[in-house]
Design an enzyme around this catalytic site. Structure first.
Site, PDB file in Angstrom:
ATOM      1  N   CYS A  43       0.828  -1.213   0.000  1.00 32.93           N
ATOM      2  CA  CYS A  43       0.000   0.000   0.000  1.00 32.93           C
ATOM      3  C   CYS A  43       0.857   1.256   0.000  1.00 32.93           C
ATOM      4  CB  CYS A  43      -0.930  -0.010   1.207  1.00 32.93           C
ATOM      5  SG  CYS A  43      -1.865   1.512   1.356  1.00 32.93           S
ATOM      6  N   CYS A  48      -1.525   1.719  -3.073  1.00 33.73           N
ATOM      7  CA  CYS A  48      -2.531   2.775  -2.860  1.00 33.73           C
ATOM      8  C   CYS A  48      -1.952   4.184  -2.810  1.00 33.73           C
ATOM      9  CB  CYS A  48      -3.270   2.559  -1.541  1.00 33.73           C
ATOM     10  SG  CYS A  48      -3.435   0.869  -1.005  1.00 33.73           S
ATOM     11  N   LYS A  51      -0.076   5.416  -6.032  1.00 34.95           N
ATOM     12  CA  LYS A  51      -1.106   5.431  -7.089  1.00 34.95           C
ATOM     13  C   LYS A  51      -2.029   6.636  -6.932  1.00 34.95           C
ATOM     14  CE  LYS A  51      -4.866   4.169  -6.282  1.00 34.95           C
ATOM     15  NZ  LYS A  51      -5.342   2.815  -6.108  1.00 34.95           N
ATOM     16  N   GLU A 442     -25.903  15.593  -2.809  1.00 34.49           N
ATOM     17  CA  GLU A 442     -27.326  15.774  -2.497  1.00 34.49           C
ATOM     18  C   GLU A 442     -28.205  14.819  -3.310  1.00 34.49           C
ATOM     19  OE1 GLU A 442     -29.249  19.532  -3.639  1.00 34.49           O
ATOM     20  OE2 GLU A 442     -27.634  19.888  -5.062  1.00 34.49           O
TER      21      GLU A 442
HETATM   22  P1  NDP Z   1      -8.263  -7.559 -10.127  1.00 34.36           P
HETATM   23  O1  NDP Z   1      -8.595  -8.802  -9.411  1.00 34.36           O
HETATM   24  O2  NDP Z   1      -8.944  -6.301  -9.760  1.00 34.36           O
HETATM   25  O3  NDP Z   1      -8.533  -7.777 -11.683  1.00 34.36           O
HETATM   26  C1  NDP Z   1      -7.876  -8.768 -12.390  1.00 34.36           C
HETATM   27  C2  NDP Z   1      -8.273  -8.660 -13.837  1.00 34.36           C
HETATM   28  O4  NDP Z   1      -7.440  -9.504 -14.614  1.00 34.36           O
HETATM   29  C3  NDP Z   1      -9.698  -9.094 -14.095  1.00 34.36           C
HETATM   30  O5  NDP Z   1     -10.225  -8.297 -15.136  1.00 34.36           O
HETATM   31  C4  NDP Z   1      -9.520 -10.538 -14.524  1.00 34.36           C
HETATM   32  O6  NDP Z   1     -10.525 -10.995 -15.389  1.00 34.36           O
HETATM   33  C5  NDP Z   1      -8.226 -10.462 -15.289  1.00 34.36           C
HETATM   34  N1  NDP Z   1      -7.485 -11.716 -15.314  1.00 34.36           N
HETATM   35  C6  NDP Z   1      -7.308 -12.598 -14.304  1.00 34.36           C
HETATM   36  N2  NDP Z   1      -6.522 -13.607 -14.685  1.00 34.36           N
HETATM   37  C7  NDP Z   1      -6.205 -13.375 -15.983  1.00 34.36           C
HETATM   38  C8  NDP Z   1      -5.421 -14.059 -16.930  1.00 34.36           C
HETATM   39  N3  NDP Z   1      -4.805 -15.197 -16.627  1.00 34.36           N
HETATM   40  N4  NDP Z   1      -5.303 -13.530 -18.169  1.00 34.36           N
HETATM   41  C9  NDP Z   1      -5.926 -12.374 -18.467  1.00 34.36           C
HETATM   42  N5  NDP Z   1      -6.672 -11.670 -17.618  1.00 34.36           N
HETATM   43  C10 NDP Z   1      -6.817 -12.177 -16.378  1.00 34.36           C
HETATM   44  O7  NDP Z   1      -6.668  -7.449 -10.063  1.00 34.36           O
HETATM   45  P2  NDP Z   1      -5.664  -6.219 -10.084  1.00 34.36           P
HETATM   46  O8  NDP Z   1      -4.374  -6.822 -10.486  1.00 34.36           O
HETATM   47  O9  NDP Z   1      -6.205  -5.081 -10.852  1.00 34.36           O
HETATM   48  O10 NDP Z   1      -5.590  -5.794  -8.563  1.00 34.36           O
HETATM   49  C11 NDP Z   1      -5.246  -6.759  -7.573  1.00 34.36           C
HETATM   50  C12 NDP Z   1      -6.006  -6.523  -6.299  1.00 34.36           C
HETATM   51  O11 NDP Z   1      -5.456  -5.409  -5.634  1.00 34.36           O
HETATM   52  C13 NDP Z   1      -7.484  -6.186  -6.499  1.00 34.36           C
HETATM   53  O12 NDP Z   1      -8.290  -7.318  -6.552  1.00 34.36           O
HETATM   54  C14 NDP Z   1      -7.781  -5.336  -5.305  1.00 34.36           C
HETATM   55  O13 NDP Z   1      -8.206  -6.159  -4.268  1.00 34.36           O
HETATM   56  C15 NDP Z   1      -6.459  -4.681  -4.976  1.00 34.36           C
HETATM   57  N6  NDP Z   1      -6.456  -3.282  -5.440  1.00 34.36           N
HETATM   58  C16 NDP Z   1      -7.344  -2.398  -4.895  1.00 34.36           C
HETATM   59  C17 NDP Z   1      -7.364  -1.091  -5.313  1.00 34.36           C
HETATM   60  C18 NDP Z   1      -8.364  -0.158  -4.705  1.00 34.36           C
HETATM   61  O14 NDP Z   1      -8.900  -0.461  -3.645  1.00 34.36           O
HETATM   62  N7  NDP Z   1      -8.667   0.974  -5.341  1.00 34.36           N
HETATM   63  C19 NDP Z   1      -6.452  -0.579  -6.323  1.00 34.36           C
HETATM   64  C20 NDP Z   1      -5.580  -1.594  -6.857  1.00 34.36           C
HETATM   65  C21 NDP Z   1      -5.592  -2.885  -6.426  1.00 34.36           C
HETATM   66  P3  NDP Z   1     -11.804 -11.792 -14.852  1.00 34.36           P
HETATM   67  O15 NDP Z   1     -12.717 -10.773 -14.265  1.00 34.36           O
HETATM   68  O16 NDP Z   1     -12.311 -12.421 -16.096  1.00 34.36           O
HETATM   69  O17 NDP Z   1     -11.311 -12.782 -13.842  1.00 34.36           O
END
Ligand code: NDP
Length: 448
Positions: A43, A48, A51, A442
């Site tokens: 984070c 976080c 970012k 609102e």
């Molecule tokens: P996410 O879990 O948010 O998203 C992963 C994405 O990658 C999905 O669209 C998924 O598709 C796709 N995916 C998964 N496996 C594959 C694959 N083998 N090939 C191609 N696409 C794939 O992951 P992030 O990496 O964006 O973030 C990780 C975690 O970090 C998040 O889940 C979140 O918990 C945390 N985070 C939170 C933030 C916040 O609170 N603002 C900001 C950044 C990260 P599908 O849906 O089809 O599985």
């Protein structure tokens, strides 16, 4: 004299580990925390915090454009990436120092080397020292997942993205989740051409579909390129240093950087857990019960390494609950109902509770109320970008079971409104609240 070197040994000084270490020490335990990288974890160091600072930086692109309609004569804008990058990295270092100080103030020993589990109460440090602890907490987090394709070494992840030498002109982003959508907005605002590649036709799975559709529509209108139902075959490096993504499901894409954001996997490799008899689940996640205890009674785990809810505030709560329960004689469990979350895309999304689809599945029926509006500021600026707020209400009880928003400052507004949803207030309570005018928030009390 205790039979163990420490009452608690924490592996990993991220959000969950630091909180657990500090609270356990405040309860009187002798605590050490081992960290092989930097105190603060994902984070603070590469998540976080940096970012969000980039999101702020990116927003100036639109603000400077919009300023003209508010009477400001802004000379031609020019973005200097190294200035922002270095300021952000300096802020990260400042925060890292504060985290270290907090641990020091609580007399937590920070051991700056890798530690691995060597038994139910034994640990091995990378330097060779062996130590013992009454309880061990695994709080090592997760790391970006990468696919096994040719040329993946040319791609970057959210670990490297904060350190780029220069701002790329063309960026390809793999994934359709949090990180992909947040960095799509950031790179676009900094002037890069962004192509998002998603393996299915669904982005931000788990968020309300109508809200996600609005983000897709706005992103496309801004000029982002989104390829749905597409995958990577391989990445080739060209002579001029640029990259070519050879795709499955669409034409090849040329880029200067390729960012993979396809989820994160628990950091349990080489940690001695399997050898110590700790049960691991899918993806190497540590399996824990409601009190964060593994199948080995002296070993616990919190945060992303358990692969449940990968959010900083949840890891912090888990660390606190663990320390209060195990060292403060205050048995505590985290309530996972109604966790607010946000995607810091451009514009941002924020959400709490059930989506419309989840509510219909769980409750049988649900009523929804929406407000689809253009923020006052966008109207004067001539920015044709509409916000969407949505309340999901249990038809039987009138309880507001979900709130979903996309629009400027949605996360700031939702955090306050989440109190009402968590407190199970009814739609009638929202209606009875007088609007604060003129504001975007609102709309929450004006939906009929
Ligand atoms: P996410 O879990 O948010 O998203 C992963 C994405 O990658 C999905 O669209 C998924 O598709 C796709 N995916 C998964 N496996 C594959 C694959 N083998 N090939 C191609 N696409 C794939 O992951 P992030 O990496 O964006 O973030 C990780 C975690 O970090 C998040 O889940 C979140 O918990 C945390 N985070 C939170 C933030 C916040 O609170 N603002 C900001 C950044 C990260 P599908 O849906 O089809 O599985």
């Amino acid at each position: 004299m205790s039979e163990f070197d420490y009452g608690l040994f924490v592996i990993g000084a991220g959000s969950g580990g630091v909180r657990a270490a500090r609270i356990a020490a405040a309860h009187g335990a002798r605590v050490a925390v081992a960290e092989e990288h930097r105190v603060g974890g994902t984070c603070v160091i590469r998540g976080c915090v940096p970012k969000k600072l980039l999101v702020y930086g990116a927003h100036f692109a639109e603000d400077l454009d919009d300023a003209a309609m508010f009477g400001w004569d802004v000379p031609e804008k020019r973005f200097d990436w190294p200035v922002l990058r270095d300021n952000v990295l300096a802020e990260v270092s400042r925060l890292e120092g504060l985290y270290g100080q907090t641990l020091g103030n609580h007399h937590v020993e920070i051991i700056k080397e890798r530690a691995a589990v060597a038994g139910p109460n034994q640990l091995r440090l990378a330097g060779g020292r062996a130590v013992t602890a009454r309880k061990i907490l695994i709080a090592v987090g997760a790391r970006p997942a990468l696919p096994n394709i040719d040329g993946i070494e040319h791609a970057i992840t959210s670990n490297e993205v904060f350190h780029l030498d220069r701002m790329p002109k063309r960026v390809v982003i793999a994934g359709g989740g949090y990180i992909a959508n947040e960095f799509a907005g950031i790179f676009h605002q900094f002037g890069a051409h962004v192509t998002l590649v998603n393996r299915s036709d669904t982005m931000l799975r788990g968020y309300d579909e109508q809200i996600v559709d609005r983000l897709v529509k706005i992103s496309l209108a801004k000029g982002l390129d989104i390829r749905f139902n597409a995958g990577f075959d391989r990445i080739e490096k060209n002579e001029d240093g640029s990259l070519t993504c050879v795709m499955k499901g669409c034409d090849a894409i040329h880029a200067d950087e390729v960012l993979f954001a396809i989820g994160r996997q628990p950091n349990t490799e080489g940690l001695g857990l399997a050898e110590a008899g700790v049960a691991l689940g899918e993806n190497g996640a540590v399996i824990v019960d409601d009190d964060y205890r593994t199948n080995v009674p002296s070993i616990f785990a919190v945060g992303d390494v358990t692969n449940r809810v990968q959010l900083t505030p949840v890891a912090i709560r888990e660390g606190q609950a663990f320390a209060d329960s195990q060292f403060g004689n205050k048995p505590t469990r985290v309530d996972y109902r109604c966790i607010p979350s946000a995607v810091f895309s451009h514009p941002p999304i924020a959400s709490v509770g059930l989506t419309e689809g989840q509510a219909r599945n769980r409750l049988g029926s649900a009523k929804t109320f929406t407000s689809d509006f253009r923020a006052m500021k966008n109207v004067l600026a001539g920015r044709n970008e509409r916000s969407l707020y949505k309340l999901v209400v249990d038809e039987g009880t009138d309880e507001v079971v979900g709130l979903h928003m996309i629009g400027p400052d949605a996360p700031e507004i939702l955090q306050a409104a989440a109190v009402a949803v968590k407190a199970r207030l009814k739609k009638a309570d929202f209606d009875a609240t007088v609007a604060l005018h003129p504001s975007m928030a609102e709309e929450l009390v004006l939906m009929r």
